[in-house]
Design an enzyme around this catalytic site. Structure first.
Site, PDB file in Angstrom:
ATOM      1  CE  LYS A  85      -4.358  -1.620   1.885  1.00 12.52           C
ATOM      2  NZ  LYS A  85      -5.421  -1.418   2.865  1.00 12.52           N
ATOM      3  CE  LYS A 140      -6.244  -7.713  -2.079  1.00 13.84           C
ATOM      4  NZ  LYS A 140      -6.049  -7.235  -0.725  1.00 13.84           N
ATOM      5  CE  LYS A 184     -12.209  -1.458   0.021  1.00 16.67           C
ATOM      6  NZ  LYS A 184     -13.315  -1.667   0.926  1.00 16.67           N
TER       7      LYS A 184
HETATM    8  P1  TYM Z   1     -10.883  -5.044   3.682  1.00 22.25           P
HETATM    9  O1  TYM Z   1     -11.827  -3.937   3.984  1.00 22.25           O
HETATM   10  O2  TYM Z   1      -9.780  -4.809   2.710  1.00 22.25           O
HETATM   11  O3  TYM Z   1     -11.676  -6.314   3.192  1.00 22.25           O
HETATM   12  C1  TYM Z   1     -12.805  -6.793   3.911  1.00 22.25           C
HETATM   13  C2  TYM Z   1     -12.809  -8.315   3.879  1.00 22.25           C
HETATM   14  O4  TYM Z   1     -12.853  -8.761   2.521  1.00 22.25           O
HETATM   15  C3  TYM Z   1     -11.804  -9.690   2.282  1.00 22.25           C
HETATM   16  N1  TYM Z   1     -11.325  -9.537   0.902  1.00 22.25           N
HETATM   17  C4  TYM Z   1     -11.239 -10.547   0.040  1.00 22.25           C
HETATM   18  N2  TYM Z   1     -11.521 -11.853   0.159  1.00 22.25           N
HETATM   19  C5  TYM Z   1     -11.341 -12.635  -0.938  1.00 22.25           C
HETATM   20  N3  TYM Z   1     -10.870 -12.154  -2.128  1.00 22.25           N
HETATM   21  C6  TYM Z   1     -10.573 -10.847  -2.285  1.00 22.25           C
HETATM   22  N4  TYM Z   1     -10.143 -10.384  -3.457  1.00 22.25           N
HETATM   23  C7  TYM Z   1     -10.760  -9.979  -1.168  1.00 22.25           C
HETATM   24  N5  TYM Z   1     -10.568  -8.649  -0.979  1.00 22.25           N
HETATM   25  C8  TYM Z   1     -10.922  -8.390   0.298  1.00 22.25           C
HETATM   26  C9  TYM Z   1     -10.716  -9.307   3.281  1.00 22.25           C
HETATM   27  O5  TYM Z   1      -9.846 -10.391   3.523  1.00 22.25           O
HETATM   28  C10 TYM Z   1     -11.541  -8.933   4.492  1.00 22.25           C
HETATM   29  O6  TYM Z   1     -11.900 -10.084   5.217  1.00 22.25           O
HETATM   30  N6  TYM Z   1      -7.848  -5.059   7.616  1.00 22.25           N
HETATM   31  C11 TYM Z   1      -9.171  -5.453   7.152  1.00 22.25           C
HETATM   32  C12 TYM Z   1     -10.308  -4.846   7.965  1.00 22.25           C
HETATM   33  C13 TYM Z   1     -10.190  -5.075   9.427  1.00 22.25           C
HETATM   34  C14 TYM Z   1     -10.401  -6.309  10.112  1.00 22.25           C
HETATM   35  C15 TYM Z   1     -10.179  -6.034  11.474  1.00 22.25           C
HETATM   36  C16 TYM Z   1     -10.754  -7.586   9.692  1.00 22.25           C
HETATM   37  C17 TYM Z   1      -9.869  -4.145  10.354  1.00 22.25           C
HETATM   38  N7  TYM Z   1      -9.853  -4.700  11.582  1.00 22.25           N
HETATM   39  C18 TYM Z   1     -10.304  -7.026  12.474  1.00 22.25           C
HETATM   40  C19 TYM Z   1     -10.867  -8.588  10.678  1.00 22.25           C
HETATM   41  C20 TYM Z   1     -10.637  -8.300  12.022  1.00 22.25           C
HETATM   42  C21 TYM Z   1      -9.309  -5.016   5.724  1.00 22.25           C
HETATM   43  O7  TYM Z   1      -8.647  -4.129   5.270  1.00 22.25           O
HETATM   44  O8  TYM Z   1     -10.291  -5.629   5.044  1.00 22.25           O
END
Ligand code: TYM
Length: 346
Positions: free
Chosen positions: A122, A206, A209
């Protein structure tokens, strides 16, 4: 060697996860995380939050942030998360996350954070211009999880390293403060063909967004035509679909589309292949498009209906905040006591 066995965590099973509020949700978020939120709410107490504090580690327009947050809440509810079973709330409305994150900043080691691949991706070429928040982002994530003593965290594959860091922080805190078993050693729930959905334009990247090409992803709010067009245009190869998973390995784009089909229909990739082996993409893509529209179309429609009444979403969120704080506040109070912070003599 001591004769006393290590004390293991003995608290209740609790499920937690979060999704960033930084814009459009896509099929990867849905299959990697949200589908599992719905399934797991039948198994234990659940906390599903809108990660707006993580979102602001990169610039977010203040005029849009609250609406983006409501959009993620609407996606949860439209997908089947039941506010009566799971607490749904904005992270920033529960100050205990930030309070515990500071303590964890003093537990986590620089070397641990230096290894985090997501920061490297990032921050890219401009590490020195990234926010400090982007760097300590996984520490806040550990606090999100442990402030509820969550035992299970459903996420996509890309969060695996952050979950390992959470386990390291819990272990080190428990050791440093002589509090074995205080924080659980949380288990990630990363499973099935939906755990890693790839871009429709590049089977090695991957679905995300932040990809500049909107054709690389299916957004939950895309209409049926947009979904079908994106699938029709998805990159593939000229070969028909094979009979075995082994033969898919060298064909990342085909592998990804089969994985999406399998995840959307709730079967394994091997099962999906038996249906389409020997058929070309001319037959497979329309079937995948129909399935995608059938599964996501009603979710998008329900999201639009919910978003037309933001006050109703806010009502759900306020209840979620109360449920969350009721669990988080005593955990932070106990943590502060273990650290040795002042509290007035009774
Ligand atoms: P974020 O907002 O990027 O994504 C949310 C969830 O979607 C999953 N995800 C995917 N799964 C499969 N294929 C993909 N291409 C894909 N893109 C995104 C992510 O793995 C996630 O589960 N750091 C986290 C948010 C967060 C969090 C937490 C999660 C903050 N605190 C505590 C669990 C526990 C994040 O950026 O997810």
């Amino acid at each position: 060697m001591s004769d006393t066995p290590p004390v293991v965590y003995a608290g209740p099973k609790r499920i937690l996860s979060g999704v960033q509020t930084s814009g459009q949700l896509h099929l990867g978020n849905y299959l990697g995380a949200i589908v599992k939120f719905v399934r797991l709410q039948e198994e234990a107490e659940c906390f599903y939050f809108l990660a707006d504090m993580h979102a602001i580690t990169v610039w977010q327009d203040p005029d849009k942030l609250a609406d983006q947050m409501r959009e993620v809440a609407a996606a949860f509810i439209a997908s089947g998360v039941d506010p009566a079973k799971a607490a749904i709330f904005p992270q920033s409305a529960v100050p205990e996350h930030a309070e515990l994150a500071w303590i964890f900043n003093c537990v986590a080691r620089l070397g641990w954070l230096d290894r985090m691949t997501q920061f490297k991706e990032k921050s890219g070429q401009h590490k020195e211009r990234s926010s400090v928040g982007l760097y300590t982002y996984p520490v806040l994530q550990a606090a999100d999880i442990l402030v509820y003593k969550a035992t299970h965290v459903p996420v996509g594959e890309d969060q695996k390293q952050h979950l390992e860091l959470t386990r390291d922080i819990a272990q080190k805190f428990n050791n440093d403060f002589g509090a074995q078993g205080f924080f659980p050693i949380t288990e990630p729930v990363i499973e099935g063909p939906g755990a890693r959905i790839m871009s429709l334009r590049d089977g090695a990247a991957k679905m995300s967004k932040s990809d500049p090409s909107d054709n690389s992803r299916i957004n939950l709010l895309d209409d049926a035509d947009a979904m079908a067009t994106k699938i029709r245009k998805a990159k593939t190869d000229p070969e028909p679909l094979p009979e075995t998973l082994d033969e898919l390995k060298a064909r990342p784009e085909a592998d990804n589309l089969v994985g999406i089909y399998a995840a959307l229909s709730g079967v394994t990739k091997a099962q999906a292949l038996t249906e389409f082996a020997g058929k070309g993409f001319g037959a497979f893509k329309p079937a995948l498009a129909d399935l995608t529209v059938a599964k996501l179309g009603p979710i998008g429609a329900e999201m639009r209906r919910l978003l037309a009444d933001p006050a109703e979403i806010d009502r759900v969120l306020k209840i979620g905040v109360e449920k969350a704080r009721a669990v988080a506040a005593p955990v932070v109070a106990d943590t502060k006591r273990l650290v040795g912070f002042w509290s007035p003599k009774p």
